[in-house]
Structure formats: C-alpha cells, structure tokens
Design a protein around this motif. Sequence first.
Motif, PDB file in Angstrom:
ATOM      1  N   TRP A  28       0.845  -1.193   0.000  1.00 44.49           N
ATOM      2  CA  TRP A  28       0.000   0.000   0.000  1.00 44.49           C
ATOM      3  C   TRP A  28       0.879   1.242   0.000  1.00 44.49           C
ATOM      4  CZ3 TRP A  28      -4.818  -1.050  -1.092  1.00 44.49           C
ATOM      5  CH2 TRP A  28      -5.317  -2.310  -0.782  1.00 44.49           C
ATOM      6  N   VAL A  72      -8.663   3.306  -0.144  1.00 46.59           N
ATOM      7  CA  VAL A  72      -9.260   1.983  -0.316  1.00 46.59           C
ATOM      8  C   VAL A  72     -10.739   2.097   0.017  1.00 46.59           C
ATOM      9  CG1 VAL A  72      -9.183  -0.445   0.363  1.00 46.59           C
ATOM     10  CG2 VAL A  72      -7.088   0.927   0.381  1.00 46.59           C
ATOM     11  N   MET A  80     -13.603   0.107   0.941  1.00 46.00           N
ATOM     12  CA  MET A  80     -13.799  -1.227   1.507  1.00 46.00           C
ATOM     13  C   MET A  80     -15.219  -1.313   2.047  1.00 46.00           C
ATOM     14  SD  MET A  80     -11.731  -2.915   4.680  1.00 46.00           S
ATOM     15  CE  MET A  80     -10.425  -3.763   3.834  1.00 46.00           C
ATOM     16  N   LEU A  96      -3.821  -0.155   7.312  1.00 44.78           N
ATOM     17  CA  LEU A  96      -4.454   0.887   8.134  1.00 44.78           C
ATOM     18  C   LEU A  96      -3.480   1.990   8.523  1.00 44.78           C
ATOM     19  CD1 LEU A  96      -6.706  -1.313  10.414  1.00 44.78           C
ATOM     20  CD2 LEU A  96      -7.401   0.117   8.482  1.00 44.78           C
ATOM     21  N   VAL A 122      -8.694   4.371   4.378  1.00 44.39           N
ATOM     22  CA  VAL A 122      -9.721   3.362   4.146  1.00 44.39           C
ATOM     23  C   VAL A 122     -11.082   3.965   4.398  1.00 44.39           C
ATOM     24  CG1 VAL A 122     -10.575   1.076   4.793  1.00 44.39           C
ATOM     25  CG2 VAL A 122      -8.119   1.553   4.855  1.00 44.39           C
TER      26      VAL A 122
END
Length: 174
Positions: A57, A63, A65, A168, A173
Amino acid sequence: MLLDSSHKATLLEEEELAQQEKDFTGYKHGLVRLNPGRWLFPAEFTKFANGLFNFKWRNSDVVVMTYPKCGTNWTQEIIWTMRNNANFDHPLAMDPLMDRSPFFECDMFFAEEVVPGSSEMNECPSFQRLCPGADPKDGMYLQISEATPDPRTIKTHLPFSLLHHSMLDTAKVT
C-alpha cells in the motif's frame, strides 16, 4: 492450505459443496472455506490470497472497503472523481470505472481457463496499457492495482483480516 494471513483454506467437498453450488450457481470451479471467520470464496482465491495479503500500500492510496451491493461503485466513482477529475478533463475519465479504480480481488472470480486473448482480458484495456507483457493468469486486477499510478483508488470487499495490518497505517480506508 495455510495462507500468509494465518487463515486456513479448506476446499469444500461432498455435501457442503453440493449445497453451496445449489445455492450459489455462479461458482462452478470449487469453493474454499477460510478459518477463522468461516469466509467462503471461490477456490481461485487461494491462488491470489498471499499476493492480496502482501500487497504494498502507498500513502496516497484510498481503499473503498465495503460489503457487496451497498453502493460501492457509486462511492468509488465519487472518490476517484474528487481525487483525479475535479474539472472533468482527466484523460482517463471516460475509461470504465473498473479500469480507473481496480476491484482488487476480482481475479478470484475468473476461472483458471482465462488466458491471454480471452474476452476478459480484451475487456480490460488498463491491463494491456499498465502491464504490457504480463501474464493475466498472475491476476489481472492485482497487477493493475500494483501498476496504477498515484493517486490510486482501489476497491475491495475483503474483510480486514485477509489484508495486511499495515494497510491501516499506510492507506486511507473508507
């Protein structure tokens, strides 16, 4: 089979496989159960699982998700447009969303018979553009995700436990 994520993948057999294939008619190439979590995936997932888990990443990644069927594509389009195309003049703006914002684990849905020249590959111009000479059997969308230039917007429906915890600390995210 033990995966890098510490999940154990077990191929479904006999009665459980027959029941799942009856209920989920789209998966004709086998299913695997991942434990812990009891996640159920197409058998092809095991081919890409370690690559997905060990994906590198970047700080500029976003992202998306979500659970399936809850507005993911809509959210993906909004985020990609906000990051790349505020004036609607980005050169990739007319490309399909799947090419601009790859569906990270999508390769598990393609049967092993996908070969260069197949319709799936021809429907993915970003694979040919970003990964010249690459083998689609190594995961078209995984390779596209790796090769997409910054800023990347990547979509996934995978649970956190199947992705490296560094995501993370590195990516954003939503």
